[in-house]
Design an enzyme around this catalytic site. Structure first.
Site, short mmCIF file in Angstrom:
data_model
loop_
_atom_site.label_atom_id
_atom_site.label_comp_id
_atom_site.label_asym_id
_atom_site.label_seq_id
_atom_site.Cartn_x
_atom_site.Cartn_y
_atom_site.Cartn_z
CE1 TYR A 95 -4.05 2.35 0.60
CE2 TYR A 95 -2.89 3.39 2.08
CZ TYR A 95 -3.62 3.37 1.18
OH TYR A 95 -4.20 4.49 1.61
CG ASP B 204 -14.42 4.78 -5.47
OD1 ASP B 204 -14.54 5.40 -4.85
OD2 ASP B 204 -12.98 3.37 -5.48
#
Length: 301
Positions: A69, A240
């Site tokens: 990440y 989203d």
């Protein structure tokens, strides 16, 4: 990674051992698997931790899946392999059961070692997180765990910037890419949905001094004609409300325009986390598993 979530009781005495009180039931048999914590050396000499899951006694090189990440001070701590839909739910488990390697990389930008670990990849220092991912992949090659072209990288949301930049900087190193709910166009991200709230993390592309360093890695702007990039699987949600689906759509379109292999799954529901329910999480994990098998196992490199 191999133990279901468990509640422990610990007394005040330092020498007292933690006692297990209750645990969720195991969802897979982990007796033939093992976890190692290792360190790779990044470009600037920083030691980057990563967790490696393989079958006991496994010998390489085998295909590897690396998830990372590297942003917003979000620590990527190990968790039960079937319990993390952000990492495609049981995908890591499927991969290890197949005899392959699953890796969780703790690159800079996260909060694994506190605020300084996060600040080391902020703004103009973003390249550090990409270098860290490259270092982990190179360490897998150097230690015989995997091989160039047999390593898949996975990242979602901010991790979409990460894997987009990584695949463009080192197309020789990676054999496949998984990119979920991804940021790709860093020149316009601040004008789309929640993007303006991330300027402190990345910089402001409307400020020439900031765009000068952002333009060096922005995935959409750095796609080059004539370069063969590793196949990519993009998954996202139409609804989203954090990262606009346009990021993935235009990235896929440009890659295909230049003759690259693109897999694309846009699910209507679910928002930023994509999976609206466990059924969709399962379907996505199955598709990603098939993608990795096709590109890293069945295809001749």
């Amino acid at each position: 990674m191999l133990m279901p979530p468990t509640l422990y009781a610990v007394s005040e005495g330092k020498a007292a051992a933690a006692a297990a009180v209750q645990s969720l039931p195991a969802t897979f048999d982990a007796k033939d698997m093992r976890v190692e914590k290792r360190f790779a050396t990044s470009k600037d000499g920083t030691k980057i931790p990563y967790f490696l899951v393989r079958k006991t006694g496994a010998t390489g090189p085998v295909p590897a899946l690396v998830h990372a990440y590297g942003g917003f001070r979000a620590a990527q701590t190990p968790g039960y392999l079937t319990g993390q839909p952000y990492r495609a739910g049981p995908l890591g488990l499927f991969w290890v059961e197949d005899g392959n390697a699953y890796v969780l990389a703790n690159i800079r930008g996260g909060g694994e070692y506190g605020p300084a670990w996060h600040q080391a990849a902020l703004r103009e220092k973003r390249q550090n997180s990409f270098d860290d991912l490259h270092a982990v992949a190179e360490d897998l090659v150097a230690t015989g765990v995997s091989a160039k072209g047999k390593i898949a990288i996975s990242g979602r949301s901010n991790g979409g910037v990460l894997v987009g930049a990584a695949m463009e900087q080192r197309p020789d190193l990676y054999g496949a890419v998984i990119s979920g709910s991804p940021l790709k166009d860093m020149q316009r991200y601040n004008k789309l949905l929640a993007g303006a709230s991330w300027v402190a993390e990345y910089g402001d592309p409307d400020v020439p001094e900031d765009w000068a360093f952002m333009s060096k890695y922005s995935p959409y702007q750095n796609i080059r004609k004539g370069v063969k990039y590793p196949p990519i699987f993009l998954y996202l949600s139409t609804k989203d409300d954090r990262v606009h689906p346009g990021h993935a759509r235009k990235f896929a379109a440009r890659l295909k325009e230049y003759g690259n292999s693109v897999y694309y799954h846009e699910y209507l529901e679910g928002g930023h986390s994509v999976g609206a329910d466990h059924a969709e999480d399962a379907i996505r994990a199955a598709m990603l598993h098939a993608f990795l098998l096709r590109e890293l196992v069945e295809k001749k490199k």
